[in-house]
Design a protein around this motif. Sequence first.
Motif, PDB file in Angstrom:
ATOM      1  N   UNK A  10      -8.670  -5.982  -9.144  1.00 27.05           N
ATOM      2  CA  UNK A  10     -10.130  -6.138  -9.176  1.00 27.05           C
ATOM      3  C   UNK A  10     -10.671  -7.214  -8.250  1.00 27.05           C
ATOM      4  N   UNK A  11      -9.806  -7.995  -7.612  1.00 26.81           N
ATOM      5  CA  UNK A  11     -10.267  -9.063  -6.742  1.00 26.81           C
ATOM      6  C   UNK A  11      -9.234  -9.378  -5.683  1.00 26.81           C
ATOM      7  N   UNK A  12      -9.434 -10.443  -4.914  1.00 20.78           N
ATOM      8  CA  UNK A  12      -8.471 -10.838  -3.888  1.00 20.78           C
ATOM      9  C   UNK A  12      -7.048 -10.874  -4.442  1.00 20.78           C
ATOM     10  N   UNK A  13      -6.092 -10.446  -3.635  1.00 18.19           N
ATOM     11  CA  UNK A  13      -4.740 -10.218  -4.131  1.00 18.19           C
ATOM     12  C   UNK A  13      -3.718 -10.461  -3.031  1.00 18.19           C
ATOM     13  N   UNK A  14      -2.485 -10.134  -3.308  1.00 19.81           N
ATOM     14  CA  UNK A  14      -1.398 -10.350  -2.354  1.00 19.81           C
ATOM     15  C   UNK A  14      -1.587  -9.575  -1.063  1.00 19.81           C
ATOM     16  N   UNK A  15      -2.283  -8.448  -1.109  1.00 20.98           N
ATOM     17  CA  UNK A  15      -2.373  -7.558   0.043  1.00 20.98           C
ATOM     18  C   UNK A  15      -3.631  -7.762   0.883  1.00 20.98           C
ATOM     19  N   UNK A  16      -4.727  -8.043   0.241  1.00 19.44           N
ATOM     20  CA  UNK A  16      -5.982  -8.275   0.968  1.00 19.44           C
ATOM     21  C   UNK A  16      -6.925  -9.102   0.114  1.00 19.44           C
ATOM     22  N   UNK A  17      -7.892  -9.751   0.752  1.00 17.41           N
ATOM     23  CA  UNK A  17      -8.786 -10.663   0.050  1.00 17.41           C
ATOM     24  C   UNK A  17     -10.021  -9.933  -0.471  1.00 17.41           C
ATOM     25  N   UNK A  18      -9.780  -8.805  -1.094  1.00 18.15           N
ATOM     26  CA  UNK A  18     -10.830  -8.002  -1.697  1.00 18.15           C
ATOM     27  C   UNK A  18     -10.164  -7.043  -2.676  1.00 18.15           C
ATOM     28  N   UNK A  19     -10.920  -6.368  -3.533  1.00 18.47           N
ATOM     29  CA  UNK A  19     -10.294  -5.428  -4.461  1.00 18.47           C
ATOM     30  C   UNK A  19      -9.458  -4.387  -3.725  1.00 18.47           C
ATOM     31  N   UNK A  20      -8.310  -4.053  -4.294  1.00 19.12           N
ATOM     32  CA  UNK A  20      -7.398  -3.109  -3.643  1.00 19.12           C
ATOM     33  C   UNK A  20      -6.687  -2.262  -4.689  1.00 19.12           C
ATOM     34  N   UNK A  21      -6.350  -1.051  -4.305  1.00 18.76           N
ATOM     35  CA  UNK A  21      -5.460  -0.205  -5.085  1.00 18.76           C
ATOM     36  C   UNK A  21      -4.068  -0.331  -4.476  1.00 18.76           C
ATOM     37  N   UNK A  22      -3.093  -0.671  -5.307  1.00 17.34           N
ATOM     38  CA  UNK A  22      -1.712  -0.757  -4.834  1.00 17.34           C
ATOM     39  C   UNK A  22      -0.960   0.502  -5.259  1.00 17.34           C
ATOM     40  N   UNK A  23      -0.523   1.263  -4.274  1.00 22.06           N
ATOM     41  CA  UNK A  23       0.359   2.408  -4.511  1.00 22.06           C
ATOM     42  C   UNK A  23       1.763   1.964  -4.145  1.00 22.06           C
ATOM     43  N   UNK A  24       2.572   1.692  -5.172  1.00 22.07           N
ATOM     44  CA  UNK A  24       3.941   1.234  -4.946  1.00 22.07           C
ATOM     45  C   UNK A  24       4.895   2.411  -5.091  1.00 22.07           C
ATOM     46  N   UNK A  25       5.730   2.613  -4.083  1.00 27.23           N
ATOM     47  CA  UNK A  25       6.657   3.733  -4.072  1.00 27.23           C
ATOM     48  C   UNK A  25       8.089   3.225  -3.935  1.00 27.23           C
ATOM     49  N   UNK A  70      -6.510  -0.564   5.020  1.00 25.39           N
ATOM     50  CA  UNK A  70      -5.231  -0.188   4.428  1.00 25.39           C
ATOM     51  C   UNK A  70      -4.144  -1.148   4.922  1.00 25.39           C
ATOM     52  N   UNK A  71      -3.311  -1.604   4.006  1.00 27.46           N
ATOM     53  CA  UNK A  71      -2.164  -2.450   4.332  1.00 27.46           C
ATOM     54  C   UNK A  71      -0.914  -1.781   3.777  1.00 27.46           C
ATOM     55  N   UNK A  72       0.093  -1.599   4.625  1.00 24.86           N
ATOM     56  CA  UNK A  72       1.366  -1.017   4.188  1.00 24.86           C
ATOM     57  C   UNK A  72       2.473  -2.017   4.496  1.00 24.86           C
ATOM     58  N   UNK A  83       1.532   0.661  -0.330  1.00 23.39           N
ATOM     59  CA  UNK A  83       0.365   0.970   0.488  1.00 23.39           C
ATOM     60  C   UNK A  83      -0.841   0.542  -0.346  1.00 23.39           C
ATOM     61  N   UNK A  84      -1.580  -0.424   0.150  1.00 23.39           N
ATOM     62  CA  UNK A  84      -2.742  -0.943  -0.565  1.00 23.39           C
ATOM     63  C   UNK A  84      -3.996  -0.636   0.247  1.00 23.39           C
ATOM     64  N   UNK A  85      -5.037  -0.204  -0.451  1.00 17.49           N
ATOM     65  CA  UNK A  85      -6.278   0.093   0.259  1.00 17.49           C
ATOM     66  C   UNK A  85      -7.477  -0.398  -0.539  1.00 17.49           C
ATOM     67  N   UNK A  86      -8.528  -0.771   0.184  1.00 20.03           N
ATOM     68  CA  UNK A  86      -9.734  -1.324  -0.435  1.00 20.03           C
ATOM     69  C   UNK A  86     -10.485  -0.242  -1.196  1.00 20.03           C
TER      70      UNK A  86
END
Length: 418
Positions: A10-25, A70-72, A83-86
């Motif tokens: 819901x907020x800044x995180x390990x992947x980006x400084x904004x809300x992100x969805x983390x799809x971990x595979x 998107x950050x992978x 793969x994390x995306x805003x």
Amino acid sequence: MEIAEIRDLDGPNLFMLRPAIKLEIVVPDGSASHEGDRASPDADPDVVLATLEEMLRLLHERAGQPMPDIVARPLETPGHYAVAFAWSHRRFAIAAARCAHDLVVGLRANPDECVDALRQILASRFEPDDAPGMITNDRRRIPIIGITGTNGKTTTSRLVAAVMRHGGKRGGLTSSSGVYIDRELVLAGDYTGPSGAQRVFAEPDVDIAVLETARGGILLRGLGYEQNDVGVVTNVSADHLGLHGIHTVEGLAEVKSVVVRVTKPDGFAVLNADDPLVLDMRTQVRARPFLVSRMPVSGAVRGHIERGGWALTVEDGAIRWWHDGRDEVLTTLDRIPITFGGRAPHMVENALCAAAACLGAGLEPGTVRDGLNVFRNTPEDNRGRLNVYDRDGATVIVDFAHNEAGLRQLLAFARHFR
């Protein structure tokens, strides 16, 4: 390839400084890609990540949504990738992550079905929970001091709140022991994540938020706010490694750096210069670094103050404040009771971090000096942190000491105290 987790942050995180969805595979190591077979479960990780990115962009585009950042990247757990995306619409974003995965591995064959489902979500009523939970800058009216680290963050947070209260500020404090509004406990328990921050922001008459922030909250939900005005990192050492995909101290430092990376450019990032992992964060922040050290001026601190930077150092029992090419004695260790005259080095570190945070937030030096003087290591002020009792001729020291570094500090203090 399989999904390990889809997590909405819901907020800044390990992947980006904004809300992100983390799809971990999970992709088995040492596998080889199969030409033309995007659905292969043993595909090359780089190919899988690129294909997932491509699919996410396709789904957003065809659903009429802006292209997300998107950050992978690989994770520290072997064979795990993210793969994390805003995002700005929770249900849409989670569904898009699931669809992208299913299309890539061949569980679904027709992107049109996914696009239709995503459009239906967008056409439905936007629920309050569909929005990210973080407090954006335009929704908050009070300054934020965010404090993290492996050890000392609770004491530092309590001390900052006490100094602010001494300066006439009505503070909201989150900590591992609860949420406090001007010393009154309003929520008991560990509230070092977003829910604690939201409780402070909901209080109508608070002047400043002092938010202890732990690794778990950052990894599981992200920060509870968009930016802070002062960020503090006390130190980083081995603690809870192996949980939530973090296996190294360097990985832990990256998680904790989020607190200072979101500090406003005109604010201060308070960094412990005696800890190399923390000192290295000065290259990642947009805010002005405010270095603290238990040592006299040397090395990186010397170069920092020669460039006009702010710092607190200790020399001959005095805390010197270097700022804008000048220096002055802020106070002395014998006037800061929690340091036991300097015999508790880790408490000296906490006091330095708290003093720097308060100075960075704009408190007058005299107010900071007096606030440091009135705070005690008692159950009333700092429960469970170096509380010392005399009982029937014996000295009893009670301390949290929840990891190796904390235990070493406690034993070293006991030797000095004796």
